[in-house]
Design a protein around this motif. Structure first.
Motif, short mmCIF file in Angstrom:
data_model
loop_
_atom_site.label_atom_id
_atom_site.label_comp_id
_atom_site.label_asym_id
_atom_site.label_seq_id
_atom_site.Cartn_x
_atom_site.Cartn_y
_atom_site.Cartn_z
N MET A 1 0.79 -1.12 0.00
CA MET A 1 0.24 0.10 -0.04
C MET A 1 0.85 1.18 -0.09
O MET A 1 0.31 2.33 -0.07
CB MET A 1 -0.92 0.13 1.21
CG MET A 1 -2.05 -1.01 1.20
SD MET A 1 -3.34 -0.64 2.36
CE MET A 1 -2.31 -1.23 3.92
N LEU B 1 1.88 2.35 2.59
CA LEU B 1 0.82 3.23 3.77
C LEU B 1 1.73 4.12 4.70
O LEU B 1 2.78 4.11 4.76
CB LEU B 1 0.33 2.08 4.61
CG LEU B 1 -0.52 2.76 5.57
CD1 LEU B 1 -1.74 3.11 4.79
CD2 LEU B 1 -0.89 1.57 6.58
N HIS C 1 -3.31 8.59 5.35
CA HIS C 1 -4.10 7.92 4.27
C HIS C 1 -5.31 7.46 5.17
O HIS C 1 -5.28 7.05 6.23
CB HIS C 1 -3.47 6.64 4.02
CG HIS C 1 -2.41 6.78 2.79
ND1 HIS C 1 -1.06 6.12 2.69
CD2 HIS C 1 -2.34 7.75 1.75
CE1 HIS C 1 -0.50 6.56 1.53
NE2 HIS C 1 -1.20 7.33 1.03
N ILE D 1 -8.02 4.40 5.32
CA ILE D 1 -8.05 3.07 4.69
C ILE D 1 -9.42 2.34 5.21
O ILE D 1 -10.12 2.57 6.20
CB ILE D 1 -7.12 2.24 5.66
CG1 ILE D 1 -5.73 3.04 5.58
CG2 ILE D 1 -7.05 0.63 5.14
CD1 ILE D 1 -4.72 2.39 6.56
N THR E 1 -10.76 -1.45 5.56
CA THR E 1 -10.48 -2.70 5.53
C THR E 1 -11.35 -3.73 6.14
O THR E 1 -12.07 -3.47 6.85
CB THR E 1 -8.97 -2.87 6.37
OG1 THR E 1 -8.49 -4.26 6.31
CG2 THR E 1 -9.03 -2.46 7.85
N TYR F 1 -1.50 -1.41 11.03
CA TYR F 1 -1.58 -0.29 9.92
C TYR F 1 -1.45 1.33 10.88
O TYR F 1 -0.97 2.24 10.31
CB TYR F 1 -2.92 -0.05 9.30
CG TYR F 1 -3.21 -1.54 8.28
CD1 TYR F 1 -2.26 -2.30 7.86
CD2 TYR F 1 -4.40 -1.78 7.88
CE1 TYR F 1 -2.20 -3.32 7.26
CE2 TYR F 1 -4.87 -2.79 7.12
CZ TYR F 1 -3.70 -3.79 6.80
OH TYR F 1 -3.97 -4.83 6.20
N ASP G 1 -8.22 6.17 0.45
CA ASP G 1 -6.84 6.16 -0.34
C ASP G 1 -6.19 4.61 -0.49
O ASP G 1 -5.84 4.24 -1.44
CB ASP G 1 -5.55 6.82 0.63
CG ASP G 1 -6.03 8.14 0.82
OD1 ASP G 1 -5.86 8.76 -0.04
OD2 ASP G 1 -6.26 8.70 1.90
N ARG G 2 -6.85 3.79 0.24
CA ARG G 2 -6.23 2.54 0.48
C ARG G 2 -7.37 1.49 0.79
O ARG G 2 -8.52 1.79 1.87
CB ARG G 2 -5.01 2.26 1.53
CG ARG G 2 -4.07 3.10 1.25
CD ARG G 2 -3.16 2.74 -0.15
NE ARG G 2 -2.00 3.41 -0.45
CZ ARG G 2 -1.90 4.45 -1.18
NH1 ARG G 2 -2.96 5.07 -1.62
NH2 ARG G 2 -0.79 5.19 -1.26
N TYR G 3 -7.44 0.25 0.08
CA TYR G 3 -8.40 -0.76 0.34
C TYR G 3 -7.95 -2.09 0.56
O TYR G 3 -6.96 -2.42 -0.08
CB TYR G 3 -9.49 -0.66 -0.91
CG TYR G 3 -10.13 0.26 -1.26
CD1 TYR G 3 -11.61 0.70 -0.85
CD2 TYR G 3 -9.48 1.29 -1.93
CE1 TYR G 3 -12.16 2.13 -1.52
CE2 TYR G 3 -10.00 2.59 -2.65
CZ TYR G 3 -11.43 2.84 -2.17
OH TYR G 3 -11.92 4.06 -2.55
N ALA H 1 -5.29 6.08 -5.38
CA ALA H 1 -5.68 4.84 -4.56
C ALA H 1 -5.05 3.70 -4.84
O ALA H 1 -4.75 3.37 -6.07
CB ALA H 1 -7.42 4.77 -4.35
N ARG H 2 -4.99 2.91 -3.92
CA ARG H 2 -4.48 1.40 -4.16
C ARG H 2 -5.52 0.31 -3.46
O ARG H 2 -6.12 0.59 -2.40
CB ARG H 2 -3.07 1.10 -3.44
CG ARG H 2 -1.84 1.70 -4.58
CD ARG H 2 -0.61 1.32 -3.98
NE ARG H 2 0.30 2.02 -5.06
CZ ARG H 2 1.66 1.57 -4.95
NH1 ARG H 2 2.09 0.58 -4.28
NH2 ARG H 2 2.47 2.00 -5.86
N GLU I 1 -3.72 -0.03 -8.85
CA GLU I 1 -3.56 1.24 -8.36
C GLU I 1 -4.32 2.00 -9.45
O GLU I 1 -4.47 1.87 -10.50
CB GLU I 1 -2.24 1.39 -8.88
CG GLU I 1 -1.66 3.22 -8.36
CD GLU I 1 -0.12 3.41 -8.37
OE1 GLU I 1 0.36 3.92 -7.48
OE2 GLU I 1 0.43 2.94 -9.54
#
Length: 415
Positions: A59, A61, A65, A67, A69, A80, A330-332, A361-362, A412
């Motif tokens: 990520m 990370l 960010h 997230i 999850t 994280y 931003d992140r998944y 984002a990723r 991405e």
């Protein structure tokens, strides 16, 4: 996102039923889905089985960010926090996992110090843990979560008393590992002897001479030819089919042998707490190896200070994302949940991911098989908005110490 009591049965958990059931009840596949759902409606994972260090590298990370999850056992969500994200939304369809994640967050925030956290969440045989819960954690829990941990099991003990012994031997997976050890003992192998290895060469020797031959035993091959044999790993019927497709004989025995080989032989035991859980059914002691990332002393201040940035939801990823504004995540991290999904569910998920994603984002996820589950299933209009980081995905998959999955994948967002 209505709450549900953690000890409600599968029939009451409409969220899990909607995600899992795809066949008629009286069909063979429908029966398997319902049996898995019944087993999965209790606590499944006391520890998450995805490597958080691989996650955070994938990520990229960093501080600030946002997230989303899936919860599972909660270890990765806490790891994280060591990178100081601005917000983490944690979701799970299993309310027992929701209760566990909320307990772990409260432990970091309200137990007196790092030593207390480690004692409560990783040390076996400490009867003081129930007292620590009553004094420091219980008053700060929401009523549903407090009632869950104060509730009684079929033995008459409070659920929280599991932390007085070895919590990681509980749950569906913990019991599955115990059954695996018993099966090995019936064939003359003590799996716990693996942790006596003092080098990777000794690890390899133990695997080749003791563990690998087990997969050629007729009874074990018979068991692993049944879908229900892997329900204890949290592997639903759909994932079993993916695994079986990888072997020439249509069983998962060769695949399981290879995955266990990676767990046993590819990393030094002192650096792999996943192997300790599999072979010793506990975490290593300080002179034996390292604890999970979230329990290391150097990360304690950041995690403790970041607890209030986490919200735990009883919901699916798709359901949660539908409530979020565009361009806000931003992140998944969707673990292996897509292996359960049909094409409609998969496209609904990625529609919400794409809508809510920021420009850089990723998305990271794992699959039972090696290839990405998106190819040939996700609509071109959605897939074209993302770039698959194939080389990095393959590199990090080799670094994943849990060794459970066939594939690790990074997507991405196109700028």
């Amino acid at each position: 996102m209505t709450e549900i009591a953690p000890d409600a049965g599968f029939n009451e958990n409409t969220k899990l039923k909607d995600a899992l059931l795809q066949h008629r009840a009286m069909s063979k596949d429908g029966f398997s889905e319902r049996l898995f759902g019944y087993l999965f409606s209790g606590l499944v994972y006391a520890q998450i089985w995805e490597d958080p260090d691989v996650d955070m590298e994938a990520m990229e990370l960093s501080e600030g960010h946002s997230i989303v999850t899936i919860a599972s056992g909660g270890c990765n969500m806490l790891a994280y926090l060591s990178r100081s994200p601005s917000r983490i939304d944690v979701v799970d369809l299993n309310p027992n996992h929701v209760a566990l994640n909320r307990l772990k967050l409260a432990a970091f925030k309200h137990l007196p110090d790092h030593q207390s956290v480690v004692r409560h969440l990783s040390t076996e045989g400490d009867s003081a843990n129930s007292t620590l819960f009553d004094r420091h954690i219980s008053p700060h829990l929401d009523p549903v979560t407090r009632d869950y941990w104060n509730g009684r099991t079929i033995t008459g003990r409070r659920r929280i008393s599991a932390f007085n012994h070895n919590f990681y031997r509980t749950g569906l997976l913990g019991r599955f590992i115990w059954i695996g050890h018993m099966l090995a003992r019936l064939h003359g192998v003590n799996m716990g002897d693996m942790v006596k290895s003092r080098s990777m060469r000794e690890q390899r020797h133990f695997f080749d001479t003791q563990i690998a031959p087990l997969f050629d035993k007729p009874f074990i091959r018979f068991l692993t030819s049944r879908k229900s044999s892997l329900f204890g790993l949290g592997i639903p019927p759909q994932q079993y089919d993916e695994l079986a497709s990888l072997s020439d004989d249509g069983t998962v025995a060769p695949v399981l042998r290879h995955r266990l080989e990676k767990l046993a032989c590819y990393f030094p035991l002192k650096d792999n707490y996943f192997a300790w859980q599999a072979f010793a059914r506990r975490y290593p002691k300080p002179d034996e190896g390292t604890l999970p990332t979230y329990l290391k002393a150097e990360h304690y201040p950041a995690i403790r200070s970041g607890v209030d940035r986490v919200t735990v939801h009883h919901a699916s990823v798709t359901e949660l994302l539908a409530t979020k504004p565009a361009g806000s995540v931003d992140r998944y991290v969707v673990l292996d949940a897509q292996d359960w999904m049909n094409d409609r569910q998969l496209n609904e998920l990625w529609s919400e991911i794409t809508r809510t994603a920021t420009s850089d984002a990723r998305v990271i996820f794992r699959t039972a098989a090696e290839i990405s589950i998106l190819d040939g299933r996700l609509s071109d209009s959605l897939l074209s908005q993302w770039t698959y980081r194939r080389e990095q995905s393959e590199t990090l998959n080799r670094k994943d110490r849990s060794a459970i999955y066939g594939g690790f994948h990074i997507y991405e967002k196109n700028a």
